[in-house]
Design a protein around this motif. Structure first.
Motif, PDB file in Angstrom:
ATOM      1  N   LEU A  39      31.338 -21.330  29.487  1.00  0.00           N
ATOM      2  CA  LEU A  39      31.082 -20.984  30.898  1.00  0.00           C
ATOM      3  C   LEU A  39      29.582 -21.019  31.208  1.00  0.00           C
ATOM      4  CD1 LEU A  39      33.304 -17.794  31.501  1.00  0.00           C
ATOM      5  CD2 LEU A  39      33.466 -19.952  32.749  1.00  0.00           C
ATOM      6  N   PHE A  40      28.767 -20.819  30.164  1.00  0.00           N
ATOM      7  CA  PHE A  40      27.320 -20.692  30.365  1.00  0.00           C
ATOM      8  C   PHE A  40      26.555 -21.911  29.869  1.00  0.00           C
ATOM      9  CE2 PHE A  40      29.112 -16.492  30.418  1.00  0.00           C
ATOM     10  CZ  PHE A  40      28.430 -15.861  31.444  1.00  0.00           C
ATOM     11  N   HIS A  47      18.175 -17.527  33.530  1.00  0.00           N
ATOM     12  CA  HIS A  47      19.358 -16.704  33.800  1.00  0.00           C
ATOM     13  C   HIS A  47      19.247 -15.286  33.202  1.00  0.00           C
ATOM     14  CE1 HIS A  47      23.613 -16.013  34.748  1.00  0.00           C
ATOM     15  NE2 HIS A  47      23.682 -15.445  33.574  1.00  0.00           N
ATOM     16  N   HIS A  50      17.109 -13.198  35.356  1.00  0.00           N
ATOM     17  CA  HIS A  50      17.727 -12.869  36.651  1.00  0.00           C
ATOM     18  C   HIS A  50      18.746 -11.755  36.508  1.00  0.00           C
ATOM     19  CE1 HIS A  50      16.721 -17.278  37.843  1.00  0.00           C
ATOM     20  NE2 HIS A  50      15.683 -16.486  37.979  1.00  0.00           N
ATOM     21  N   TRP A  54      18.880  -8.027  38.187  1.00  0.00           N
ATOM     22  CA  TRP A  54      20.061  -7.455  38.856  1.00  0.00           C
ATOM     23  C   TRP A  54      20.370  -6.066  38.279  1.00  0.00           C
ATOM     24  CZ3 TRP A  54      23.561  -8.368  42.787  1.00  0.00           C
ATOM     25  CH2 TRP A  54      24.715  -7.580  42.745  1.00  0.00           C
ATOM     26  N   TYR A  65      15.910  -8.244  42.631  1.00  0.00           N
ATOM     27  CA  TYR A  65      16.962  -9.268  42.766  1.00  0.00           C
ATOM     28  C   TYR A  65      17.228  -9.547  44.241  1.00  0.00           C
ATOM     29  CZ  TYR A  65      20.748 -12.347  41.563  1.00  0.00           C
ATOM     30  OH  TYR A  65      21.522 -13.480  41.425  1.00  0.00           O
ATOM     31  N   ARG A  69      15.751 -13.110  44.646  1.00  0.00           N
ATOM     32  CA  ARG A  69      16.873 -14.014  44.348  1.00  0.00           C
ATOM     33  C   ARG A  69      17.841 -14.159  45.506  1.00  0.00           C
ATOM     34  NH1 ARG A  69      16.798 -17.780  41.203  1.00  0.00           N
ATOM     35  NH2 ARG A  69      19.027 -17.727  40.740  1.00  0.00           N
ATOM     36  N   HIS A  78      27.673 -17.187  42.237  1.00  0.00           N
ATOM     37  CA  HIS A  78      27.694 -17.692  40.860  1.00  0.00           C
ATOM     38  C   HIS A  78      29.055 -17.482  40.202  1.00  0.00           C
ATOM     39  CE1 HIS A  78      23.238 -17.966  40.904  1.00  0.00           C
ATOM     40  NE2 HIS A  78      23.455 -18.850  39.966  1.00  0.00           N
ATOM     41  N   HIS A  79      29.832 -16.550  40.699  1.00  0.00           N
ATOM     42  CA  HIS A  79      31.118 -16.246  40.050  1.00  0.00           C
ATOM     43  C   HIS A  79      32.315 -16.884  40.749  1.00  0.00           C
ATOM     44  CE1 HIS A  79      28.394 -12.927  38.727  1.00  0.00           C
ATOM     45  NE2 HIS A  79      28.929 -13.242  37.571  1.00  0.00           N
ATOM     46  N   TRP A  92      32.801 -10.599  27.279  1.00  0.00           N
ATOM     47  CA  TRP A  92      31.494 -10.382  27.938  1.00  0.00           C
ATOM     48  C   TRP A  92      31.065  -8.924  27.735  1.00  0.00           C
ATOM     49  CZ3 TRP A  92      28.533  -7.922  31.579  1.00  0.00           C
ATOM     50  CH2 TRP A  92      27.563  -8.634  32.287  1.00  0.00           C
ATOM     51  N   TYR A 118      29.435   1.258  34.870  1.00  0.00           N
ATOM     52  CA  TYR A 118      29.069   0.157  35.770  1.00  0.00           C
ATOM     53  C   TYR A 118      29.554  -1.185  35.213  1.00  0.00           C
ATOM     54  CZ  TYR A 118      26.803  -3.664  37.960  1.00  0.00           C
ATOM     55  OH  TYR A 118      26.617  -4.884  38.563  1.00  0.00           O
TER      56      TYR A 118
HETATM   57  C1  HEM Z   1      28.753  -6.354  35.474  1.00  0.00           C
HETATM   58  C2  HEM Z   1      29.170  -7.617  35.386  1.00  0.00           C
HETATM   59  C3  HEM Z   1      28.353  -8.817  35.733  1.00  0.00           C
HETATM   60  C4  HEM Z   1      27.109  -8.902  36.291  1.00  0.00           C
HETATM   61  C5  HEM Z   1      26.191  -7.763  36.707  1.00  0.00           C
HETATM   62  C6  HEM Z   1      26.790 -10.304  36.411  1.00  0.00           C
HETATM   63  C7  HEM Z   1      25.617 -10.776  36.964  1.00  0.00           C
HETATM   64  C8  HEM Z   1      25.354 -12.094  37.216  1.00  0.00           C
HETATM   65  C9  HEM Z   1      24.244 -12.579  37.978  1.00  0.00           C
HETATM   66  C10 HEM Z   1      23.170 -11.689  38.616  1.00  0.00           C
HETATM   67  C11 HEM Z   1      24.320 -13.922  38.024  1.00  0.00           C
HETATM   68  C12 HEM Z   1      23.363 -14.866  38.760  1.00  0.00           C
HETATM   69  C13 HEM Z   1      22.043 -15.021  38.046  1.00  0.00           C
HETATM   70  C14 HEM Z   1      21.001 -15.734  38.890  1.00  0.00           C
HETATM   71  O1  HEM Z   1      20.604 -15.213  39.938  1.00  0.00           O
HETATM   72  O2  HEM Z   1      20.559 -16.813  38.462  1.00  0.00           O
HETATM   73  C15 HEM Z   1      25.500 -14.309  37.271  1.00  0.00           C
HETATM   74  C16 HEM Z   1      25.928 -15.599  37.047  1.00  0.00           C
HETATM   75  C17 HEM Z   1      27.003 -15.933  36.249  1.00  0.00           C
HETATM   76  N1  HEM Z   1      27.900 -15.069  35.671  1.00  0.00           N
HETATM   77 FE1  HEM Z   1      27.888 -13.096  35.824  1.00  0.00          FE
HETATM   78  N2  HEM Z   1      27.831 -11.053  35.913  1.00  0.00           N
HETATM   79  C18 HEM Z   1      28.797 -10.187  35.484  1.00  0.00           C
HETATM   80  C19 HEM Z   1      29.996 -10.525  34.885  1.00  0.00           C
HETATM   81  C20 HEM Z   1      30.331 -11.780  34.475  1.00  0.00           C
HETATM   82  C21 HEM Z   1      31.463 -12.120  33.654  1.00  0.00           C
HETATM   83  C22 HEM Z   1      32.496 -11.104  33.124  1.00  0.00           C
HETATM   84  C23 HEM Z   1      31.419 -13.465  33.452  1.00  0.00           C
HETATM   85  C24 HEM Z   1      32.335 -14.339  32.656  1.00  0.00           C
HETATM   86  C25 HEM Z   1      32.970 -13.959  31.561  1.00  0.00           C
HETATM   87  C26 HEM Z   1      30.265 -13.971  34.174  1.00  0.00           C
HETATM   88  C27 HEM Z   1      29.890 -15.306  34.256  1.00  0.00           C
HETATM   89  C28 HEM Z   1      28.817 -15.793  34.962  1.00  0.00           C
HETATM   90  C29 HEM Z   1      28.485 -17.205  35.039  1.00  0.00           C
HETATM   91  C30 HEM Z   1      29.245 -18.330  34.350  1.00  0.00           C
HETATM   92  C31 HEM Z   1      27.341 -17.295  35.854  1.00  0.00           C
HETATM   93  C32 HEM Z   1      26.611 -18.573  36.246  1.00  0.00           C
HETATM   94  C33 HEM Z   1      25.791 -19.093  35.071  1.00  0.00           C
HETATM   95  C34 HEM Z   1      25.043 -20.374  35.428  1.00  0.00           C
HETATM   96  O3  HEM Z   1      23.986 -20.278  36.092  1.00  0.00           O
HETATM   97  O4  HEM Z   1      25.532 -21.446  35.077  1.00  0.00           O
HETATM   98  N3  HEM Z   1      29.632 -12.927  34.775  1.00  0.00           N
HETATM   99  N4  HEM Z   1      26.102 -13.166  36.788  1.00  0.00           N
END
Ligand code: HEM
Length: 155
Positions: A39-40, A47, A50, A54, A65, A69, A78-79, A92, A118
């Protein structure tokens, strides 16, 4: 303890530097993980920084953020459509908790309970919002998380 004397979770954790340490360690193991690594595969080199911004904001630190951002909307986008599964969500969480130990975040029960609260909430929302057809609110403030029912331990 008066309200003014209660440190934020951000301050208790050690500030911005502590969250940057956490996300560096975390994403180093994420990219190697067979279940969530793919996924990443295309994530930006910044990242981890960032996500540290957050988390810092959520836990009571500066609103970087939001200012730098674009806040909740950018995080949400992003999700969207990622179709995160429950085993992926759980992985995760597990890797983040391991990273919290490795990065030396405070390990007292009160801090870890609030931190885990959280993370549990946020990951469940991320999974939910990532499903095909989900229609989460596109605009909302970045959440602010506090100590909840267990304020910081005082000997
Ligand atoms: C408390 C839970 C979570 C928080 C606080 C969080 C936070 C973030 C943030 C802030 C970004 C955007 C970063 C940016 O501004 O560049 C992001 C992107 C992303 N997150 Fe999460 N996330 C969480 C849970 C998850 C989970 C459970 C998954 C998957 C198992 C996930 C997968 C992703 C993916 C794939 C991206 C995009 C990565 C890329 O740039 O290709 N996140 N997340």
């Amino acid at each position: 303890m008066t309200d003014d004397a209660v440190p934020t979770l951000y301050a208790w954790a050690g500030g911005a530097e502590a969250f940057e340490r956490l996300t560096e360690v975390f994403y180093r193991s994420v990219v190697k993980d067979d279940l969530i690594g793919p996924l990443f595969a295309h994530m930006d080199a910044d990242h981890p920084k960032h996500v540290a911004m957050w988390l810092s904001e959520v836990f009571g630190g500066p609103d970087r953020y939001t200012k730098e951002r674009g806040g909740y909307t950018v995080m949400l986008r992003h999700h969207l459509g990622k179709a995160i599964t429950e085993p992926q969500r759980r992985r995760w969480v597990d890797l983040l908790m391991d990273a919290a130990d490795e990065a030396g975040l405070p390990d007292d029960p009160e801090f870890r309970a609030a931190f885990a609260g959280y993370i549990e909430w946020g990951t469940r929302l991320a999974r939910h919002n990532s499903q095909p057809g989900a229609t989460p609110p596109i605009e909302a403030p970045v959440p602010r998380w506090g100590w909840g029912v267990a304020p910081p331990y005082q000997p």
